[in-house]
Motif scaffolding. Structure first.
Motif, mmCIF file in Angstrom:
data_model
loop_
_atom_site.group_PDB
_atom_site.id
_atom_site.type_symbol
_atom_site.label_atom_id
_atom_site.label_comp_id
_atom_site.label_asym_id
_atom_site.label_seq_id
_atom_site.Cartn_x
_atom_site.Cartn_y
_atom_site.Cartn_z
ATOM 1 N N VAL A 247 0.836 -1.199 0.000
ATOM 2 C CA VAL A 247 0.000 0.000 0.000
ATOM 3 C C VAL A 247 0.872 1.251 0.000
ATOM 4 N N THR A 248 1.890 1.270 0.834
ATOM 5 C CA THR A 248 2.787 2.428 0.905
ATOM 6 C C THR A 248 3.514 2.659 -0.418
ATOM 7 N N SER A 256 0.488 4.841 -10.386
ATOM 8 C CA SER A 256 1.055 3.854 -11.309
ATOM 9 C C SER A 256 0.336 2.518 -11.151
ATOM 10 N N GLY A 257 0.142 1.818 -12.278
ATOM 11 C CA GLY A 257 -0.551 0.531 -12.233
ATOM 12 C C GLY A 257 0.352 -0.629 -11.899
ATOM 13 N N VAL A 258 1.652 -0.484 -12.133
ATOM 14 C CA VAL A 258 2.624 -1.540 -11.872
ATOM 15 C C VAL A 258 3.851 -0.913 -11.239
ATOM 16 N N ILE A 259 4.355 -1.545 -10.185
ATOM 17 C CA ILE A 259 5.567 -1.049 -9.537
ATOM 18 C C ILE A 259 6.524 -2.199 -9.310
ATOM 19 N N SER A 260 7.762 -1.870 -9.001
ATOM 20 C CA SER A 260 8.765 -2.864 -8.627
ATOM 21 C C SER A 260 8.962 -2.771 -7.119
ATOM 22 N N ARG A 268 -1.960 -3.952 -9.716
ATOM 23 C CA ARG A 268 -3.169 -3.570 -8.971
ATOM 24 C C ARG A 268 -3.858 -4.730 -8.252
ATOM 25 N N PRO A 269 -3.926 -5.938 -8.831
ATOM 26 C CA PRO A 269 -4.520 -7.045 -8.054
ATOM 27 C C PRO A 269 -3.794 -7.315 -6.745
ATOM 28 N N HIS A 270 -2.471 -7.148 -6.744
ATOM 29 C CA HIS A 270 -1.729 -7.294 -5.487
ATOM 30 C C HIS A 270 -2.158 -6.219 -4.485
ATOM 31 N N LEU A 271 -2.378 -5.013 -4.976
ATOM 32 C CA LEU A 271 -2.814 -3.924 -4.103
ATOM 33 C C LEU A 271 -4.182 -4.226 -3.503
ATOM 34 N N GLU A 272 -5.099 -4.754 -4.322
ATOM 35 C CA GLU A 272 -6.436 -5.078 -3.819
ATOM 36 C C GLU A 272 -6.348 -6.180 -2.762
#
Length: 288
Positions: A247-248, A256-260, A268-272
């Protein structure tokens, strides 16, 4: 609610013991655990327990819609404002809608805020019910869907589990159907009770499988099952740290939709999933 403990509502001693237990929720049972000649006593004790208790998340399993006790159960229980009504032998969304309309009337009559009483149906107690397991939009009162293995196995004429304790193929189908239906309806799925209270290793294994498959909690039939179920369905400190980290990181990425993150691609599915885990953890942390 990770753990929901059934307690026969016709026994003051068992109710008192259950009220002191560490289950997240209680289900005062008017149905299978109560003989026909004790239904009136169970109804009265359940209503009295609800009226004098300040314990949260206490619901009542009423008798099935097609029984002579169903309406009397609702008339006695609704004014005492249970957290939810567990509806057994639920044959589909129409049964939930019917109960919701009846609760609308009973809440208005008792001066209870509209929508206060939730509905938690057992949705796989017959083969026909499994084939009608679609509850999206059934009622705003719907708070979850419960997988029920024992009655379904009777309807099919099979044992629900193999001698090794694994579900038979029809049970796996019904179990997966509940998970899909709950996700489609936007409510949690709750797993069936483990039937052997003394087999704690089997309980732990089945609970872990249920969590991995997406169940939010498990029904319990004995107080001795509660601690293991609560432990298994509680997010670990490492999982909570992981969720906060994701989340942070996304907040810092400004949309951004994808991060490293730690050398891995996170989207985003990981964020959800992280948000969902933190929602599960929040009430547990608040209670500590």
């Amino acid at each position: 609610m990770r753990s929901l403990l059934f307690v026969p509502a016709d026994s003051e001693r068992k109710i008192a013991k259950a009220m002191a237990a560490t289950a997240d929720g209680l289900i005062l049972d008017l149905e299978d655990a109560v003989a026909p000649d004790s239904k009136g006593t169970a109804r009265r004790l359940a209503a009295e327990t609800l009226s004098r208790s300040e314990r949260p998340h206490v619901g009542v399993r009423v008798n099935a819609i097609d029984t002579p006790w169903y309406l009397a159960d609702l008339l006695a229980i609704a004014p005492a404002k249970p957290a939810f009504i567990m509806l057994p032998k639920c044959a589909g969304a129409a049964d939930v809608a019917r109960l919701a309309h009846q609760l609308d009337l009973l809440e208005a009559q008792a001066g209870i805020a509209a929508g206060s009483i939730g509905i938690l149906p057992l949705v796989t107690e017959s083969a026909a019910a499994v084939l009608r397991c679609d509850f999206a939009g059934a009622s705003p009162r719907l708070i979850g869907l419960c997988f029920a293995a024992e009655d379904l196995s009777t309807d099919l004429g099979i044992a629900p589990r193999s001698p090794a304790g694994r579900y038979r193929a029809p049970m796996l189908l019904a179990r997966a159907t509940v998970l899909m239906a709950a996700a489609a309806a936007g409510v949690p799925a709750v797993d069936t009770p483990y039937p052997v209270p003394a087999d704690l290793d089997g309980l732990r294994r089945e609970s872990a499988d249920a969590l991995a498959d997406g169940f939010a909690g498990k029904l319990c039939i004995h107080p001795g099952q509660i601690d293991i179920v609560n432990e298994v369905f509680s997010p670990s400190a490492a999982e909570i740290d992981w969720a906060h980290k994701i989340v942070t990181a996304f907040e810092a990425a400004h949309g951004s939709g994808v991060i490293s993150l730690d050398g891995k691609m996170v989207d985003r599915p990981h964020l959800e999933r992280a948000h969902r885990l933190l929602r599960r953890a929040a009430p547990l942390q608040a209670a500590e």
